[in-house]
Design a protein around this motif. Sequence first.
Motif, PDB file in Angstrom:
ATOM      1  N   SER A   9       0.639  -1.316  -0.001  1.00  0.00           N
ATOM      2  CA  SER A   9       0.036   0.049   0.016  1.00  0.00           C
ATOM      3  C   SER A   9       0.829   1.262   0.091  1.00  0.00           C
ATOM      4  CB  SER A   9      -0.946   0.094   1.299  1.00  0.00           C
ATOM      5  OG  SER A   9      -0.345  -0.337   2.373  1.00  0.00           O
ATOM      6  N   ALA A  11      -0.043   4.902   1.007  1.00  0.00           N
ATOM      7  CA  ALA A  11      -1.459   5.480   1.714  1.00  0.00           C
ATOM      8  C   ALA A  11      -1.318   6.985   2.151  1.00  0.00           C
ATOM      9  CB  ALA A  11      -1.477   4.645   2.853  1.00  0.00           C
ATOM     10  N   ASP A  13      -2.162   8.471   5.680  1.00  0.00           N
ATOM     11  CA  ASP A  13      -2.514   8.064   7.128  1.00  0.00           C
ATOM     12  C   ASP A  13      -2.928   9.197   7.742  1.00  0.00           C
ATOM     13  OD1 ASP A  13      -1.597   5.368   6.548  1.00  0.00           O
ATOM     14  OD2 ASP A  13       0.112   5.652   7.545  1.00  0.00           O
ATOM     15  N   GLY A  28       1.747   4.069   4.308  1.00  0.00           N
ATOM     16  CA  GLY A  28       1.425   2.876   3.553  1.00  0.00           C
ATOM     17  C   GLY A  28       2.724   1.790   3.685  1.00  0.00           C
ATOM     18  N   PHE A  32       6.768   2.767   3.560  1.00  0.00           N
ATOM     19  CA  PHE A  32       7.716   2.832   4.474  1.00  0.00           C
ATOM     20  C   PHE A  32       8.963   1.550   4.043  1.00  0.00           C
ATOM     21  CE2 PHE A  32       4.485   4.392   7.275  1.00  0.00           C
ATOM     22  CZ  PHE A  32       5.087   5.221   7.995  1.00  0.00           C
ATOM     23  N   PHE A  79      -5.665   5.417  -1.011  1.00  0.00           N
ATOM     24  CA  PHE A  79      -6.037   4.257  -0.011  1.00  0.00           C
ATOM     25  C   PHE A  79      -5.867   5.180   1.485  1.00  0.00           C
ATOM     26  CE2 PHE A  79      -4.138   1.751   3.470  1.00  0.00           C
ATOM     27  CZ  PHE A  79      -4.974   0.718   3.673  1.00  0.00           C
ATOM     28  N   TRP A  81      -5.737   5.129   5.708  1.00  0.00           N
ATOM     29  CA  TRP A  81      -5.841   4.308   6.911  1.00  0.00           C
ATOM     30  C   TRP A  81      -5.965   5.369   8.227  1.00  0.00           C
ATOM     31  CZ3 TRP A  81      -1.770   3.645  10.973  1.00  0.00           C
ATOM     32  CH2 TRP A  81      -2.489   2.698  11.805  1.00  0.00           C
ATOM     33  N   ASN A 123       2.183  -5.610   3.304  1.00  0.00           N
ATOM     34  CA  ASN A 123       0.751  -5.676   3.612  1.00  0.00           C
ATOM     35  C   ASN A 123      -0.230  -5.129   2.476  1.00  0.00           C
ATOM     36  OD1 ASN A 123      -1.609  -5.694   5.326  1.00  0.00           O
ATOM     37  ND2 ASN A 123      -0.993  -3.908   6.352  1.00  0.00           N
ATOM     38  N   MET A 148      -1.711  -8.381   7.727  1.00  0.00           N
ATOM     39  CA  MET A 148      -2.315  -7.779   9.286  1.00  0.00           C
ATOM     40  C   MET A 148      -3.421  -8.421   9.531  1.00  0.00           C
ATOM     41  SD  MET A 148      -3.336  -3.961   8.202  1.00  0.00           S
ATOM     42  CE  MET A 148      -3.616  -3.416   9.874  1.00  0.00           C
ATOM     43  N   PHE A 150      -6.548  -7.305   9.491  1.00  0.00           N
ATOM     44  CA  PHE A 150      -7.397  -6.927   8.482  1.00  0.00           C
ATOM     45  C   PHE A 150      -7.546  -8.033   7.622  1.00  0.00           C
ATOM     46  CE2 PHE A 150      -9.224  -4.901   4.832  1.00  0.00           C
ATOM     47  CZ  PHE A 150     -10.027  -3.926   5.274  1.00  0.00           C
ATOM     48  N   TRP A 151      -6.428  -8.541   7.099  1.00  0.00           N
ATOM     49  CA  TRP A 151      -6.539  -9.572   5.869  1.00  0.00           C
ATOM     50  C   TRP A 151      -6.747 -11.006   6.579  1.00  0.00           C
ATOM     51  CZ3 TRP A 151      -7.757  -7.046   2.061  1.00  0.00           C
ATOM     52  CH2 TRP A 151      -7.308  -5.725   1.921  1.00  0.00           C
ATOM     53  N   GLY A 233       4.344   2.259  10.974  1.00  0.00           N
ATOM     54  CA  GLY A 233       5.359   1.735   9.597  1.00  0.00           C
ATOM     55  C   GLY A 233       6.423   1.094  10.250  1.00  0.00           C
ATOM     56  N   GLY A 235       6.771  -1.821  11.535  1.00  0.00           N
ATOM     57  CA  GLY A 235       7.153  -3.362  10.765  1.00  0.00           C
ATOM     58  C   GLY A 235       7.448  -3.103   9.477  1.00  0.00           C
ATOM     59  N   ASP A 236       7.008  -2.188   8.603  1.00  0.00           N
ATOM     60  CA  ASP A 236       7.307  -2.282   7.244  1.00  0.00           C
ATOM     61  C   ASP A 236       8.856  -1.810   7.090  1.00  0.00           C
ATOM     62  OD1 ASP A 236       4.350  -2.839   6.502  1.00  0.00           O
ATOM     63  OD2 ASP A 236       4.043  -0.936   7.222  1.00  0.00           O
TER      64      ASP A 236
END
Length: 304
Positions: A9, A11, A13, A28, A32, A79, A81, A123, A148, A150-151, A233, A235-236
């Motif tokens: 993504s 995004a 934010d 997104g 990141f 997108f 978030w 993600n 994540m 969500f999915w 971000g 994690g990314d």
Amino acid sequence: MAELLVVGSVALDSVETPFGKVQEVLGGSATFFSYAASFLTQVRLVATVGQDFPDEHVKLLRDRGVDVRGLRVASGKTFRWTGAYGYDLNEAKTLETQLNVFADFRPELDDTQAHTPYLFLANIDPELQLAVLKQMRTRPRLVALDTMNFWIKGKREALLRVVREVDVVTLNDGEARQLAEEANLVKAARTIAALGPRTVVIKRGEYGALLLDDGAFFVVPAYPLESVFDPTGAGDTFAGGFMGYLAFRDRTDAATMRRAMVYGSVMASFTVEDFSLNRLTRLDAREIDRRYAEFEDLIRLERD
Ligand code: AMP
């Protein structure tokens, strides 16, 4: 050095933490990731944004050398978030997810992209992750995937299908428990590895990260920071440091994987020091080297 392709993504934010609030800033998973990895290797980005996406954000990525030819501008909105954190910064609460242009995104790789030797499925909808993986003309030397809650909740079947095909899965601890349906993280890591991947990386925020690689565990602490402003971000960015280093070395052996875990932790430790990509935009290679050296000291154990 080998090239690295990412789909994920891009995004806008809106985030609130106990330390402040930002509206529609650059975010997104692929953003990141690619920004962080660009400090280590050549990155190609595949994603979509809407016509409302500010040009300055694209310029930021391009100025870092990220190949943004795969960033498609579609009619519609970018997108978005919206998330919030309490004093426990380890867990984001999603307040709103607007897929917007990602709802109809069908990635199409060109020939160069389809031959990239390292691939990160950041993600995003697992169906898009699968669509990108299927278009790779030569099997990449390493494919990693992140996802994540969500999915995991919304598209579990598709997610399991793509997990089966990849070499590395990176998740945070809550997501690992949810995907494995297992409370114990060690067991959760093994359960996820049993789904197919050779390697599982579990990111644990301020508690560091856990690696299960070919059945062997390794752990790195988080950099002991006193000023954490926004974990969005992290994690990314971790994944960007991790994959960026593997692609840079063009190796995936156990020792390189361990050093990659430290690069992931180093890069993530910068992201959380400010909102959005702000800290990363002020970062230079010397600071990365210095923090890597501090990590070596942090985890070194002298023999008695
Ligand atoms: P993390 O590194 O886990 O903190 O991821 C933060 C980023 O994930 C934010 O910049 C969001 O834009 C992005 N994000 C949040 N929800 C989703 C989603 N469902 N799909 C793709 N990206 C998302």
